[in-house]
Scaffold this motif. Sequence first.
Motif, PDB file in Angstrom:
ATOM      1  N   VAL A   1       0.470  -1.677  -0.322  1.00 22.95           N
ATOM      2  CA  VAL A   1      -0.212   0.022   0.270  1.00 22.95           C
ATOM      3  C   VAL A   1       0.928   1.381   0.339  1.00 22.95           C
ATOM      4  CG1 VAL A   1      -1.974   1.329   1.102  1.00 22.95           C
ATOM      5  CG2 VAL A   1      -1.520  -1.364   1.179  1.00 22.95           C
ATOM      6  N   VAL A   2       0.728   2.111  -0.516  1.00 22.81           N
ATOM      7  CA  VAL A   2       1.401   3.398  -1.202  1.00 22.81           C
ATOM      8  C   VAL A   2       0.122   4.716  -0.656  1.00 22.81           C
ATOM      9  CG1 VAL A   2       2.783   5.054  -2.259  1.00 22.81           C
ATOM     10  CG2 VAL A   2       3.361   2.328  -2.334  1.00 22.81           C
ATOM     11  N   ILE A   3       0.777   5.517   0.024  1.00 25.30           N
ATOM     12  CA  ILE A   3      -0.444   6.417   0.033  1.00 25.30           C
ATOM     13  C   ILE A   3       0.361   7.916   0.227  1.00 25.30           C
ATOM     14  CG2 ILE A   3      -1.578   8.028   2.266  1.00 25.30           C
ATOM     15  CD1 ILE A   3      -2.215   5.359   4.048  1.00 25.30           C
ATOM     16  N   ASN A   4      -0.154   8.632  -0.879  1.00 25.21           N
ATOM     17  CA  ASN A   4       0.806   9.343  -1.922  1.00 25.21           C
ATOM     18  C   ASN A   4       0.233  11.213  -0.726  1.00 25.21           C
ATOM     19  OD1 ASN A   4       3.161   8.602  -3.979  1.00 25.21           O
ATOM     20  ND2 ASN A   4       1.100   8.487  -4.274  1.00 25.21           N
ATOM     21  N   ASN A   5       1.265  11.223  -0.052  1.00 24.07           N
ATOM     22  CA  ASN A   5      -0.031  12.181   0.978  1.00 24.07           C
ATOM     23  C   ASN A   5       1.164  13.767   1.325  1.00 24.07           C
ATOM     24  OD1 ASN A   5      -1.455  13.337   3.223  1.00 24.07           O
ATOM     25  ND2 ASN A   5       0.852  13.244   4.377  1.00 24.07           N
ATOM     26  N   ALA A   6       2.246  13.515   0.528  1.00 26.61           N
ATOM     27  CA  ALA A   6       3.481  14.599   1.182  1.00 26.61           C
ATOM     28  C   ALA A   6       2.822  15.537  -0.201  1.00 26.61           C
ATOM     29  CB  ALA A   6       4.844  14.082   0.388  1.00 26.61           C
ATOM     30  N   GLY A   7       2.607  17.001   0.366  1.00 28.39           N
ATOM     31  CA  GLY A   7       2.452  18.003  -0.220  1.00 28.39           C
ATOM     32  C   GLY A   7       2.217  19.838   0.313  1.00 28.39           C
ATOM     33  N   VAL A   8       3.318  20.370  -0.504  1.00 24.37           N
ATOM     34  CA  VAL A   8       2.951  21.822  -0.224  1.00 24.37           C
ATOM     35  C   VAL A   8       1.853  22.527  -0.099  1.00 24.37           C
ATOM     36  CG1 VAL A   8       5.802  21.474   0.562  1.00 24.37           C
ATOM     37  CG2 VAL A   8       4.820  22.384  -2.080  1.00 24.37           C
ATOM     38  N   MET A   9       2.041  24.058   0.284  1.00 23.56           N
ATOM     39  CA  MET A   9       0.880  24.673   0.261  1.00 23.56           C
ATOM     40  C   MET A   9       1.014  26.240   0.146  1.00 23.56           C
ATOM     41  SD  MET A   9      -3.321  25.214   1.596  1.00 23.56           S
ATOM     42  CE  MET A   9      -4.628  26.617   0.362  1.00 23.56           C
ATOM     43  N   ARG A  10       0.756  26.879  -0.489  1.00 22.57           N
ATOM     44  CA  ARG A  10       1.478  28.382  -0.666  1.00 22.57           C
ATOM     45  C   ARG A  10       0.333  29.504  -1.730  1.00 22.57           C
ATOM     46  NH1 ARG A  10       4.165  25.426   1.885  1.00 22.57           N
ATOM     47  NH2 ARG A  10       6.497  25.572   1.023  1.00 22.57           N
TER      48      ARG A  10
ATOM     49  N   VAL B   1      -8.556  21.157   6.736  1.00 24.85           N
ATOM     50  CA  VAL B   1      -8.267  20.472   8.294  1.00 24.85           C
ATOM     51  C   VAL B   1      -6.450  21.214   9.419  1.00 24.85           C
ATOM     52  CG1 VAL B   1      -7.087  18.399   9.340  1.00 24.85           C
ATOM     53  CG2 VAL B   1      -8.546  18.504   7.633  1.00 24.85           C
ATOM     54  N   GLN B   2      -7.238  21.668  10.212  1.00 25.52           N
ATOM     55  CA  GLN B   2      -6.464  21.961  11.436  1.00 25.52           C
ATOM     56  C   GLN B   2      -4.905  21.325  11.354  1.00 25.52           C
ATOM     57  OE1 GLN B   2      -8.456  21.707  15.459  1.00 25.52           O
ATOM     58  NE2 GLN B   2      -9.606  23.533  14.598  1.00 25.52           N
ATOM     59  N   THR B   3      -3.950  21.693  10.620  1.00 19.93           N
ATOM     60  CA  THR B   3      -2.810  20.765  10.692  1.00 19.93           C
ATOM     61  C   THR B   3      -2.167  22.327  10.526  1.00 19.93           C
ATOM     62  OG1 THR B   3      -2.011  20.999   8.188  1.00 19.93           O
ATOM     63  CG2 THR B   3      -3.206  18.580   9.625  1.00 19.93           C
ATOM     64  N   ASP B   4      -0.091  21.872  10.483  1.00 17.73           N
ATOM     65  CA  ASP B   4       0.424  22.874  10.004  1.00 17.73           C
ATOM     66  C   ASP B   4       0.270  23.578   8.752  1.00 17.73           C
ATOM     67  OD1 ASP B   4       0.632  23.427  12.400  1.00 17.73           O
ATOM     68  OD2 ASP B   4       2.700  22.155  12.730  1.00 17.73           O
ATOM     69  N   LEU B   5      -0.281  23.390   7.743  1.00 18.50           N
ATOM     70  CA  LEU B   5       0.283  22.455   6.368  1.00 18.50           C
ATOM     71  C   LEU B   5       0.634  24.583   6.286  1.00 18.50           C
ATOM     72  CD1 LEU B   5       0.201  21.518   3.723  1.00 18.50           C
ATOM     73  CD2 LEU B   5      -2.666  22.535   3.169  1.00 18.50           C
ATOM     74  N   THR B   6      -0.534  25.583   6.116  1.00 19.82           N
ATOM     75  CA  THR B   6      -0.518  27.015   6.165  1.00 19.82           C
ATOM     76  C   THR B   6       0.012  27.545   7.744  1.00 19.82           C
ATOM     77  OG1 THR B   6      -2.672  27.838   6.602  1.00 19.82           O
ATOM     78  CG2 THR B   6      -1.253  26.807   3.907  1.00 19.82           C
ATOM     79  N   PRO B   7       0.932  28.721   7.510  1.00 12.54           N
ATOM     80  CA  PRO B   7       1.059  29.729   8.924  1.00 12.54           C
ATOM     81  C   PRO B   7      -0.162  29.656   9.652  1.00 12.54           C
ATOM     82  CG  PRO B   7       2.565  30.872   6.841  1.00 12.54           C
ATOM     83  CD  PRO B   7       0.827  29.571   6.943  1.00 12.54           C
ATOM     84  N   GLY B   8      -0.979  29.154  11.013  1.00  9.07           N
ATOM     85  CA  GLY B   8      -1.824  29.658  11.943  1.00  9.07           C
ATOM     86  C   GLY B   8      -2.916  28.546  11.445  1.00  9.07           C
ATOM     87  N   GLN B   9      -2.441  27.465  10.478  1.00  7.28           N
ATOM     88  CA  GLN B   9      -3.722  26.724  10.416  1.00  7.28           C
ATOM     89  C   GLN B   9      -4.386  25.569  11.191  1.00  7.28           C
ATOM     90  OE1 GLN B   9      -3.915  24.787   6.362  1.00  7.28           O
ATOM     91  NE2 GLN B   9      -4.326  23.334   6.532  1.00  7.28           N
ATOM     92  N   ARG B  10      -3.304  25.432  12.033  1.00  8.75           N
ATOM     93  CA  ARG B  10      -3.523  24.800  13.149  1.00  8.75           C
ATOM     94  C   ARG B  10      -4.762  25.083  13.889  1.00  8.75           C
ATOM     95  NH1 ARG B  10      -1.742  20.095  15.164  1.00  8.75           N
ATOM     96  NH2 ARG B  10       0.678  20.234  13.938  1.00  8.75           N
TER      97      ARG B  10
END
Length: 253
Positions: A81-90, A183-192
């Motif tokens: 099983v491979v979960i392609n999850n890595a990503g960046v958002m700008r 979702v509340q993560t650190d994908l972008t500043p303050g998102q959590r």
Amino acid sequence: MKQSDNTILITGGGSGIGEALAHRLHDAGNTVIVAGRRRDALDAAIAGRENMHAMTLDIDSVEAIETFAADLIAAHPALNVVINNAGVMRYEDLSTRRDLTDAEATITTNLLGPIRLTNALVDHLKAQDDAAIVNVTSGLAFVPLVIAATYSATKAAIHSYTLSLRDALAGSVEVIELAPPAVQTDLTPGQRERAAYQPLDDFADEVMALFGQTPTPKEVLVERVKPLRNAEAEGRFDATLEQLTAMVKGAQH
């Protein structure tokens, strides 16, 4: 997708959605390998967990992906099983000429990365029982966020790629799309800390319940993402685009 006794790779598994799903899949009785750039984050994600492993991966490098895939298969030949999850958002301003470095890096990570890694592993996966590929897209694949246009475009492209991949691998590898909402993560500043976004644990628990359905849905959609996924079909696209833009602008202030 089989629920236990898998050997699962999750890219971007050192934090956020990747880490939360990695822990839950490990708790369900799977061997889990988390991959990403930051070894310290990966080591923290696997700490105290037997049958959970960490491997560094530069998803932006063609050479690194090929080396990683060979090392991964050698170390974990049962990988199925491979979960392609890595990503960046700008965030970006399309209304004026700008430096495209961030936009081009987003395309490399979010679009070329999963395509290259899938290509490196697809022949191995086809030879495994109960093989699956999960591509993580976004609700923004269906209604774009104007201030993150390149991110939204890459997720729309991976949605399309996933449709083609599912057809090409029919009968040999199950292909699933997971489209998160905000979702509340650190994908972008303050998102959590943004109250309007779904708490990470709630999201991960809902995803695991959907993974547990028989058969596993081709599109894994938590309730919060359905207004975006279904906006065009339900004739709400323009209104949803306007509401999404306003919501995110409000959340940033």
